[in-house]
Scaffold this active site. Structure first.
Site, PDB file in Angstrom:
ATOM      1  N   ASP A   8       0.813  -1.233   0.000  1.00 35.31           N
ATOM      2  CA  ASP A   8       0.000   0.000   0.000  1.00 35.31           C
ATOM      3  C   ASP A   8       0.846   1.283   0.000  1.00 35.31           C
ATOM      4  OD1 ASP A   8      -1.535  -2.247   0.818  1.00 35.31           O
ATOM      5  OD2 ASP A   8      -3.054  -0.934   1.723  1.00 35.31           O
ATOM      6  N   GLU A  39      -4.456   2.058  -3.045  1.00 37.44           N
ATOM      7  CA  GLU A  39      -5.697   2.533  -2.396  1.00 37.44           C
ATOM      8  C   GLU A  39      -5.494   3.745  -1.493  1.00 37.44           C
ATOM      9  OE1 GLU A  39      -7.720   0.265   0.520  1.00 37.44           O
ATOM     10  OE2 GLU A  39      -5.994   0.176   1.841  1.00 37.44           O
ATOM     11  N   ASN A  40      -4.246   3.976  -1.028  1.00 37.36           N
ATOM     12  CA  ASN A  40      -3.987   5.114  -0.144  1.00 37.36           C
ATOM     13  C   ASN A  40      -3.069   6.150  -0.782  1.00 37.36           C
ATOM     14  OD1 ASN A  40      -3.652   2.368   1.828  1.00 37.36           O
ATOM     15  ND2 ASN A  40      -5.215   3.853   2.429  1.00 37.36           N
ATOM     16  N   ASN A  67     -10.516  -1.306   0.418  1.00 43.41           N
ATOM     17  CA  ASN A  67     -11.654  -0.589   0.988  1.00 43.41           C
ATOM     18  C   ASN A  67     -11.606   0.926   0.762  1.00 43.41           C
ATOM     19  OD1 ASN A  67      -9.391  -1.075   2.863  1.00 43.41           O
ATOM     20  ND2 ASN A  67     -10.533   0.225   4.261  1.00 43.41           N
ATOM     21  N   HIS A  68     -10.407   1.473   0.480  1.00 43.60           N
ATOM     22  CA  HIS A  68     -10.314   2.927   0.267  1.00 43.60           C
ATOM     23  C   HIS A  68     -10.511   3.349  -1.191  1.00 43.60           C
ATOM     24  CE1 HIS A  68      -9.394   4.196   4.306  1.00 43.60           C
ATOM     25  NE2 HIS A  68      -8.486   3.235   4.418  1.00 43.60           N
ATOM     26  N   HIS A 151      -6.887  -8.281   0.025  1.00 47.15           N
ATOM     27  CA  HIS A 151      -6.898  -7.101   0.886  1.00 47.15           C
ATOM     28  C   HIS A 151      -7.760  -7.412   2.102  1.00 47.15           C
ATOM     29  CE1 HIS A 151      -6.029  -2.815   1.165  1.00 47.15           C
ATOM     30  NE2 HIS A 151      -7.210  -2.673   1.720  1.00 47.15           N
ATOM     31  N   HIS A 176      -3.441  -4.296   3.208  1.00 42.57           N
ATOM     32  CA  HIS A 176      -4.417  -3.591   4.053  1.00 42.57           C
ATOM     33  C   HIS A 176      -3.925  -3.278   5.464  1.00 42.57           C
ATOM     34  CE1 HIS A 176      -8.155  -2.149   5.806  1.00 42.57           C
ATOM     35  NE2 HIS A 176      -8.099  -3.103   6.710  1.00 42.57           N
ATOM     36  N   HIS A 178      -0.936  -2.641   6.507  1.00 40.40           N
ATOM     37  CA  HIS A 178       0.193  -1.705   6.434  1.00 40.40           C
ATOM     38  C   HIS A 178       1.369  -2.135   7.306  1.00 40.40           C
ATOM     39  CE1 HIS A 178      -2.287   1.939   4.773  1.00 40.40           C
ATOM     40  NE2 HIS A 178      -2.611   0.794   4.196  1.00 40.40           N
TER      41      HIS A 178
END
Ligand SMILES: [Fe+2]
Ligand SMILES: [Fe+2]
Length: 279
Positions: A8, A39-40, A67-68, A151, A176, A178
């Site tokens: 991520d 995603e981030n 999810n992001h 994820h 996910h 991190h």
């Protein structure tokens, strides 16, 4: 062939690690294809067209998410026009975007990428264990080499997915949390597995975010605004070596590099010994 998977990417500090380090990593590990979880990548929450296009320009071949993915509203339009940006395949039917993509290496070999999301302590979406089998079935006639980004929050759910897919795909890599785990291995039927690839971003943080507001939320249970931290950026990821014909993994190497190490690597002649520091 060798496939690099980058954990991520969080905000500008994470993107800068990719900008400064990716060319050196590609050279050092003889990388044929690069996958990165994005995603981030936009200020810690979601992805924009400008940022996604930039990551692709820097050498990322396929972006996965989680999810992001919808945090930046423009991702809805972007994902509709950019097949190299994936969202978890097990979102309900009708959701924009796709959960798999067949990419090509520079010399024309196909690599499948599938993105799925867990349900333990997460959104209660469709069953990832069933959906992932359907996605494999849909692309396996085009390639034996398939990488799955699972994820998910729970180690148990990720490990279960690893065993579920052992012998069916080249690798199952978790994202996910991190936080990189140290359990990389090749399962008995040839699938490389790592519970979490970790985070490419600021490690003097609480999973990428500034410590004070994140800690405050635990101390007083009141809402607080999260911004990506900046200190101690590191690139986390994993390289898997795969047999093109069988799709089996032959080697899996976990990566965690500081900014200094990446810059040195990019400057060092190929094959020079790696100097690494403790995180
Ligand atoms: Fe993330
Ligand atoms: Fe996530």
């Amino acid at each position: 062939m060798n496939i690099l998977f980058i954990g991520d990417i969080v905000g500008r500090p994470g993107r800068e690690m990719v900008r400064k380090g990716l060319r050196g990593l590609i050279e050092r590990y003889d990388v044929d294809l690069v996958i990165a979880n994005a995603e981030n990548s936009a200020n810690g929450f979601g992805v924009t067209k400008e940022i996604g296009d930039t990551l692709l320009e820097w050498g990322v071949d396929v972006m996965t998410s989680g999810n992001h993915i919808w945090d930046k509203k423009e991702a809805i339009d972007y994902i509709a026009t950019e097949p190299r940006l994936l969202r978890p395949a097990n979102y309900p039917a009708g959701v924009p975007g796709r959960g798999s993509y067949v990419a090509q290496t520079g010399d024309g070999r196909a690599v499948g990428v599938i993105n799925a999301m867990g349900r333990v302590f997460m959104l209660n979406i469709d069953d990832p264990f069933q959906v992932v089998l359907k996605e494999i079935e849909a692309i396996r006639h085009r390639t034996r080499v398939i990488i799955v980004d699972f994820h998910a929050e729970a180690t148990s759910e990720k490990m279960a997915m690893g065993w579920h897919l052992d012998g069916k795909v080249t690798a199952v890599f978790g994202t996910h949390t991190h936080v990189q785990t140290a359990d990389e291995r090749i399962l008995p039927n040839g699938t490389a597995y790592l519970t979490d690839t970790g985070m490419t971003g600021p490690h003097d943080s609480i999973i990428g975010m500034e410590r004070e507001p994140s800690l405050a939320r635990f101390l007083n249970a009141m809402p607080s605004r999260f911004e990506p931290a900046t200190g101690n950026p590191r690139l986390n990821g994993v390289v898997v070596e795969a047999d093109d014909k069988t799709g089996r993994a032959s080697r899996v190497t976990r990566l965690s590099f500081s900014e200094r190490e990446l810059v040195d690597m990019a400057a060092a002649p190929k094959g020079a010994p790696l100097r690494t520091t403790v995180p």
